[in-house]
Design an enzyme around this catalytic site. Structure first.
Site, short mmCIF file in Angstrom:
data_model
loop_
_atom_site.label_atom_id
_atom_site.label_comp_id
_atom_site.label_asym_id
_atom_site.label_seq_id
_atom_site.Cartn_x
_atom_site.Cartn_y
_atom_site.Cartn_z
N HIS A 63 0.87 -1.20 0.00
CA HIS A 63 0.00 0.00 0.00
C HIS A 63 0.89 1.24 0.00
O HIS A 63 1.48 1.59 1.02
CB HIS A 63 -0.90 0.01 1.24
CG HIS A 63 -1.87 1.15 1.27
ND1 HIS A 63 -3.22 0.97 1.49
CD2 HIS A 63 -1.70 2.48 1.11
CE1 HIS A 63 -3.83 2.14 1.47
NE2 HIS A 63 -2.91 3.09 1.24
N HIS A 100 1.53 5.39 -1.66
CA HIS A 100 1.18 6.58 -2.46
C HIS A 100 2.45 7.14 -3.06
O HIS A 100 3.36 7.55 -2.33
CB HIS A 100 0.49 7.64 -1.58
CG HIS A 100 -0.78 7.13 -0.97
ND1 HIS A 100 -2.00 7.26 -1.60
CD2 HIS A 100 -1.01 6.46 0.18
CE1 HIS A 100 -2.93 6.70 -0.84
NE2 HIS A 100 -2.36 6.20 0.23
N LYS A 120 -9.52 -0.05 -5.71
CA LYS A 120 -9.51 0.61 -4.40
C LYS A 120 -10.84 1.30 -4.13
O LYS A 120 -11.31 2.11 -4.94
CB LYS A 120 -8.37 1.64 -4.36
CG LYS A 120 -8.23 2.39 -3.05
CD LYS A 120 -7.66 1.52 -1.93
CE LYS A 120 -7.79 2.20 -0.57
NZ LYS A 120 -6.63 3.01 -0.23
N HIS A 172 -10.50 1.31 1.92
CA HIS A 172 -10.28 2.31 2.96
C HIS A 172 -11.50 2.22 3.87
O HIS A 172 -12.57 2.70 3.52
CB HIS A 172 -10.12 3.72 2.37
CG HIS A 172 -9.82 4.74 3.42
ND1 HIS A 172 -8.60 5.37 3.53
CD2 HIS A 172 -10.57 5.21 4.45
CE1 HIS A 172 -8.61 6.19 4.58
NE2 HIS A 172 -9.80 6.12 5.15
N HIS A 232 -4.68 -0.65 5.92
CA HIS A 232 -4.21 0.11 7.09
C HIS A 232 -5.16 0.02 8.28
O HIS A 232 -5.71 1.02 8.73
CB HIS A 232 -3.91 1.57 6.74
CG HIS A 232 -4.89 2.26 5.83
ND1 HIS A 232 -6.24 2.27 6.07
CD2 HIS A 232 -4.71 2.97 4.69
CE1 HIS A 232 -6.84 2.95 5.11
NE2 HIS A 232 -5.94 3.38 4.25
N ASP A 283 1.42 2.57 3.54
CA ASP A 283 0.58 3.77 3.38
C ASP A 283 1.43 5.03 3.48
O ASP A 283 0.95 6.07 3.96
CB ASP A 283 -0.57 3.80 4.39
CG ASP A 283 -1.64 4.84 4.02
OD1 ASP A 283 -1.71 5.23 2.84
OD2 ASP A 283 -2.38 5.26 4.92
C1 NCD Z 1 -3.52 9.17 2.05
C2 NCD Z 1 -3.03 10.21 1.03
O1 NCD Z 1 -2.50 11.24 1.43
O2 NCD Z 1 -3.17 9.95 -0.17
N1 NCD Z 1 -3.49 9.77 3.35
C3 NCD Z 1 -3.43 9.11 4.53
O3 NCD Z 1 -3.52 9.76 5.57
N2 NCD Z 1 -3.25 7.81 4.59
C4 NCD Z 1 -4.86 8.70 1.66
C5 NCD Z 1 -5.27 7.47 2.41
O4 NCD Z 1 -4.71 6.38 2.23
O5 NCD Z 1 -6.19 7.58 3.24
ZN ZN Z 2 -3.31 5.08 1.64
#
Ligand code: NCD
Ligand code: ZN
Length: 345
Positions: A14, A16, A100, A137, A175, A248
């Site tokens: 996971h 970003h 997702k 999520h 998460h 995450d």
């Molecule tokens: C994530 C993001 O910034 O893209 N932020 C987070 O707090 N985890 C989005 C997400 O996974 O909820």
């Molecule tokens: Zn995330």
């Protein structure tokens, strides 16, 4: 005391990565540590089609410094109108590993997310048929529900009924942050699994308020109380293959964090596997790190385990206060503090 640990190269299930110059600045932290990563689709313009996911994948591959073999595993962003055909296209692309679900309004760039899960029935039925997992999520957005209870309420209102309705659907509860989520996953059949972040294993909600308001500990789902953290640790070190690593890591520029309405997201990529090693060491379970980080996720997704190894050494280093991030800077988790394990080259 163990001072050196060789494990199979792990996967981050996971992540970003963002896009453009920002992606360029953060991707190296992940490729250095992980063989593969599941790339979240919540770009400013969400990745809702297979064509968009393939184009994003190309941009990721082009931004890699070396041919080191890192593989981005792509995801599609589910909307109320995602069609069964789009799901079939995603599956046949061979590069999209899951879809997702962001409840609309739950988190960063979730405005195009799902307003009513029942609207997604055609897509979800097709996913169940094709064995394409749903990555969830798991928080309700109902303003009447306390922020700290949103995961638990999501289980009751959305997830449990979904599992009942579509028992074949493979689901990753992303998460997870609560004992309720751990128990839900344990009680479910083997098609339901969960990722756990390093920050939810390391910190409880006190971190958000330690000596003042701490935006760099703010993420979604928000950090919970100590007993929930303890439940997550027990799950992570249990050896149960339903639980696996997903950082995450969610980069946001300083100007988006240090402001009157700061973004949610913790940037842990610069020490991702090292921080998990701290957790497992503190729990006396270092020998379980490899399965959690390198085997369970790959096995759940039906991927071969990575072939290479990484070496971790018990040697403290100081996390830099900040790193470059596009036109701005970014503050990593543990900025200006010690990280107790290091990656050996
Ligand atoms: C994530 C993001 O910034 O893209 N932020 C987070 O707090 N985890 C989005 C997400 O996974 O909820
Ligand atoms: Zn995330």
């Amino acid at each position: 005391m163990t001072s050196r640990l060789v494990i199979n190269r792990p996967d981050d299930m996971h992540l970003h990565l963002r896009d453009g110059a920002e992606m360029q600045d953060v991707i190296g932290f992940t490729t250095k540590r992980f063989g593969r990563a599941i790339i979240m689709p919540n770009l400013k313009l969400p990745v809702t089609t297979t064509i968009a996911a393939m184009a994003y994948r190309d941009r990721i591959l082009k931004s890699l410094y070396t041919e080191g073999g890192f593989r981005p595993l792509m995801t599609l962003y589910l909307t109320d109108s995602t069609s069964a055909t789009e799901i079939s296209n995603a599956r046949s692309s061979g590069h999209i590993i899951g879809v997702k679900l962001y409840p609309a309004g739950a988190t960063t760039h979730s405005d195009s997310g799902v307003t009513d899960i029942l609207k997604c029935t055609p897509a979800l039925e097709k996913m169940a048929e094709l064995g394409l997992p749903l990555l969830v999520h798991g928080e309700v957005v109902d303003p009447k529900v306390d922020v700290f209870d949103r995961e638990q309420v999501f289980i009751d209102r959305i997830l449990a009924p979904l599992v009942q309705r579509l028992p074949e659907l493979r689901i990753v509860f992303e998460h997870i942050t609560t004992q309720a989520a751990v128990e839900f996953v344990l009680d479910a059949d083997s098609q339901v699994a969960a990722t756990i972040t390093a920050h939810h294993l390391l910190y409880n909600r006190n971190a958000l308020f330690h000596g003042g308001l701490r935006p760099y500990y703010y993420c979604l789902p928000v950090l919970k109380r100590e007993r929930e953290r303890e439940a997550l640790i027990r799950a992570a070190i249990s050896g149960n293959p339903k639980f696996f690593l997903g950082t995450d890591s969610a980069p946001h520029a300083r100007n988006a964090k240090e402001t009157s309405c700061g973004c949610a997201g913790i940037f842990s990529a610069p020490a991702a596997i090292e921080l998990y090693a701290e957790v497992f060491e503190q729990a006396g379970a270092l020998e379980r790190l490899e399965a959690f980080a390198s085997f369970h996720g790959a096995d759940f997704y039906g991927l071969p385990r990575n072939k290479g190894k990484i070496t971790l050494v018990r040697s403290a280093w100081m996390m830099p206060e900040r790193y470059p991030y596009g036109a701005d800077e970014i503050v990593p988790l543990r900025a200006g503090e010690k990280v107790h394990w290091a990656l050996a080259d």
